[in-house]
Design a protein around this motif. Structure first.
Motif, PDB file in Angstrom:
ATOM      1  N   PRO A   1       0.629  -1.667  -0.181  1.00  0.00           N
ATOM      2  CA  PRO A   1      -0.090  -0.001   0.554  1.00  0.00           C
ATOM      3  C   PRO A   1       0.500   0.941  -0.233  1.00  0.00           C
ATOM      4  O   PRO A   1       0.195   2.294  -0.474  1.00  0.00           O
ATOM      5  CB  PRO A   1      -0.531   0.232   1.730  1.00  0.00           C
ATOM      6  CG  PRO A   1       0.018  -1.295   2.070  1.00  0.00           C
ATOM      7  CD  PRO A   1       0.590  -1.920   1.642  1.00  0.00           C
ATOM      8  N   THR A   2       2.176   1.232   0.355  1.00  0.00           N
ATOM      9  CA  THR A   2       2.538   2.362   0.741  1.00  0.00           C
ATOM     10  C   THR A   2       3.390   2.681  -0.956  1.00  0.00           C
ATOM     11  O   THR A   2       4.394   3.516  -1.418  1.00  0.00           O
ATOM     12  CB  THR A   2       4.060   2.094   1.049  1.00  0.00           C
ATOM     13  OG1 THR A   2       5.317   1.290   1.101  1.00  0.00           O
ATOM     14  CG2 THR A   2       3.756   1.857   2.734  1.00  0.00           C
ATOM     15  N   SER A   3       3.509   1.671  -1.894  1.00  0.00           N
ATOM     16  CA  SER A   3       3.877   2.158  -3.336  1.00  0.00           C
ATOM     17  C   SER A   3       3.187   3.041  -3.977  1.00  0.00           C
ATOM     18  O   SER A   3       2.386   3.603  -3.750  1.00  0.00           O
ATOM     19  CB  SER A   3       3.696   1.093  -4.128  1.00  0.00           C
ATOM     20  OG  SER A   3       4.359   1.137  -5.369  1.00  0.00           O
ATOM     21  N   PRO A   4       4.220   3.634  -4.770  1.00  0.00           N
ATOM     22  CA  PRO A   4       3.923   4.836  -5.365  1.00  0.00           C
ATOM     23  C   PRO A   4       3.584   4.594  -7.150  1.00  0.00           C
ATOM     24  O   PRO A   4       3.081   5.629  -7.630  1.00  0.00           O
ATOM     25  CB  PRO A   4       5.012   6.126  -5.932  1.00  0.00           C
ATOM     26  CG  PRO A   4       6.380   5.078  -5.673  1.00  0.00           C
ATOM     27  CD  PRO A   4       5.928   4.053  -4.852  1.00  0.00           C
ATOM     28  N   THR A   5       3.578   3.022  -7.154  1.00  0.00           N
ATOM     29  CA  THR A   5       3.466   3.005  -8.835  1.00  0.00           C
ATOM     30  C   THR A   5       1.962   1.871  -8.876  1.00  0.00           C
ATOM     31  O   THR A   5       1.842   0.825  -9.328  1.00  0.00           O
ATOM     32  CB  THR A   5       4.509   2.353  -9.118  1.00  0.00           C
ATOM     33  OG1 THR A   5       5.011   1.358  -8.700  1.00  0.00           O
ATOM     34  CG2 THR A   5       5.371   3.357  -9.264  1.00  0.00           C
ATOM     35  N   ILE A   6       0.983   1.816  -7.457  1.00  0.00           N
ATOM     36  CA  ILE A   6       0.122   0.862  -7.794  1.00  0.00           C
ATOM     37  C   ILE A   6      -0.705   1.002  -8.958  1.00  0.00           C
ATOM     38  O   ILE A   6      -0.468   2.091  -9.636  1.00  0.00           O
ATOM     39  CB  ILE A   6      -1.071   1.355  -6.975  1.00  0.00           C
ATOM     40  CG1 ILE A   6       0.212   0.702  -5.503  1.00  0.00           C
ATOM     41  CG2 ILE A   6      -2.142   0.317  -6.698  1.00  0.00           C
ATOM     42  CD1 ILE A   6      -0.992   1.636  -3.998  1.00  0.00           C
ATOM     43  N   GLY A   7      -0.938  -0.320  -9.316  1.00  0.00           N
ATOM     44  CA  GLY A   7      -1.872  -0.020 -10.550  1.00  0.00           C
ATOM     45  C   GLY A   7      -1.116  -0.049 -12.170  1.00  0.00           C
ATOM     46  O   GLY A   7      -1.454  -0.211 -13.060  1.00  0.00           O
ATOM     47  N   LEU A   8       0.339   0.163 -11.949  1.00  0.00           N
ATOM     48  CA  LEU A   8       1.626   0.751 -13.125  1.00  0.00           C
ATOM     49  C   LEU A   8       1.326  -0.801 -13.961  1.00  0.00           C
ATOM     50  O   LEU A   8       1.328  -1.893 -13.572  1.00  0.00           O
ATOM     51  CB  LEU A   8       2.493   0.892 -12.645  1.00  0.00           C
ATOM     52  CG  LEU A   8       3.774   0.621 -13.225  1.00  0.00           C
ATOM     53  CD1 LEU A   8       3.499   2.369 -14.178  1.00  0.00           C
ATOM     54  CD2 LEU A   8       5.163   0.850 -12.976  1.00  0.00           C
ATOM     55  N   ILE A   9       1.408  -0.359 -15.612  1.00  0.00           N
ATOM     56  CA  ILE A   9       1.877  -1.340 -15.941  1.00  0.00           C
ATOM     57  C   ILE A   9       2.812  -1.473 -17.154  1.00  0.00           C
ATOM     58  O   ILE A   9       3.441  -0.528 -17.415  1.00  0.00           O
ATOM     59  CB  ILE A   9       0.492  -2.113 -16.924  1.00  0.00           C
ATOM     60  CG1 ILE A   9      -1.261  -2.048 -16.203  1.00  0.00           C
ATOM     61  CG2 ILE A   9       0.744  -2.319 -18.149  1.00  0.00           C
ATOM     62  CD1 ILE A   9      -2.214  -1.693 -17.521  1.00  0.00           C
TER      63      ILE A   9
END
Length: 292
Positions: A268-276
């Motif tokens: 949940p701390t990732s700045p790229t949630i949902g990145l492809i």
């Protein structure tokens, strides 16, 4: 920044109560769409090809599908863009019962592999995986077995020796139905996302800001699921068309807890949630071209 007036967005899903529908359920019930001034309508297409067709024809704005369908449709003139991933993992896996005599890929020689319906994108994954074990398409066969109880019956009765379906669906069989499965993953694809929200170039051109707000709501919903899976489970059960009971919520909570690795906010701390990511995308593309 969200517009002053609400904008409408039509989302085309494959079927009601699919695994990733929990994301839109949370976004709706937690007020995340409202915060983004969005009114999201959900339609069901019953199969990925019809979902893509709806978006391509302008009858829908966004489809929730396995993005391999984009690759397969490209040479047929269907232009879609995947813009937000459902999961950090590749979805298609080859599963067998834990008690099965199949222990290696070579053991699929002469076997029947079940799939939801004939021609699913999972065939691409399976053929590429089994080719690595020296098997040709003529060495095994595919059979339609549906999903849910139909698929479980086909597997436990021996009508299918294995099945290729999205990992979240097979996780449901394990957590909700008590099935014991073993999996065969493609090591080149295991961390390449291939399940996403997709849209058309026309929608990107005309509704770019709406899509950005949709993405924000989805990322926020994924964090809610990570931090409060029981609340997310409650929203999902309420929208699933079944009786809302503590056991139903308990089951869905257990599924979400056991499947956090399949959901966008596993970190949940990732700045790229949902990145492809572009890395690895050539692998499913190459497999699809081999099929063609």
């Amino acid at each position: 920044r969200p517009a002053a007036a609400d904008d409408e967005l039509t989302l085309v899903d494959i079927y009601q109560s699919s695994f990733f529908e929990v994301l839109t359920d949370v976004a709706e019930h937690a007020g995340l769409f409202k915060e983004e001034h969005l009114i999201v309508h959900v339609q069901y297409a019953n199969n990925p090809a019809l979902a893509v067709k709806a978006v391509a024809s302008g009858k829908g704005d966004v489809a929730s599908i396995n993005s391999d369908g984009i690759i397969l449709g490209y040479n047929k003139g269907v232009r879609m863009t995947a813009f937000l991933s459902h999961s950090p993992r590749y979805q298609d896996v080859l599963g067998v019962l834990a008690s099965s005599s199949i222990h290696t890929l070579a053991d699929f020689q002469g076997k029947v592999i079940g799939e939801t319906s004939i021609g699913q994108p999972g065939e691409v994954f399976t053929r590429a995986l089994l080719a690595g074990a020296g098997l040709r398409p003529s060495d095994y066969s595919f059979a339609p077995i549906g999903i849910g109880a139909q698929a479980i019956s086909a597997l436990t009765s021996g009508r299918a020796d294995g099945l290729v379906q999205p990992l979240p669906q097979q996780r449901i069989y394990e957590v909700m139905n008590g099935l014991k499965l073993r999996y065969f993953f493609n090591p080149l694809l295991s961390d390449v996302p291939n399940s996403a929200w997709v849209t058309s170039p026309a929608t990107i051109a005309g509704k770019a800001d709406v899509l950005r707000r949709f993405c924000r709501a989805m990322v926020e919903a994924s964090i809610v699921i990570r931090e409060n899976p029981r609340l997310a489970a409650t929203y999902f059960v309420e929208d699933a068309g079944v009786k809302v009971t503590p056991p139903a919520i308990d089951d869905e909570t257990r599924l979400l807890n056991d499947s956090q690795d399949l959901l966008p906010a596993v970190d949940p701390t990732s700045p790229t949630i949902g990145l492809i990511p572009f890395r690895g995308v050539d692998q499913p593309m190459n497999a699809a071209e081999d099929r063609e």
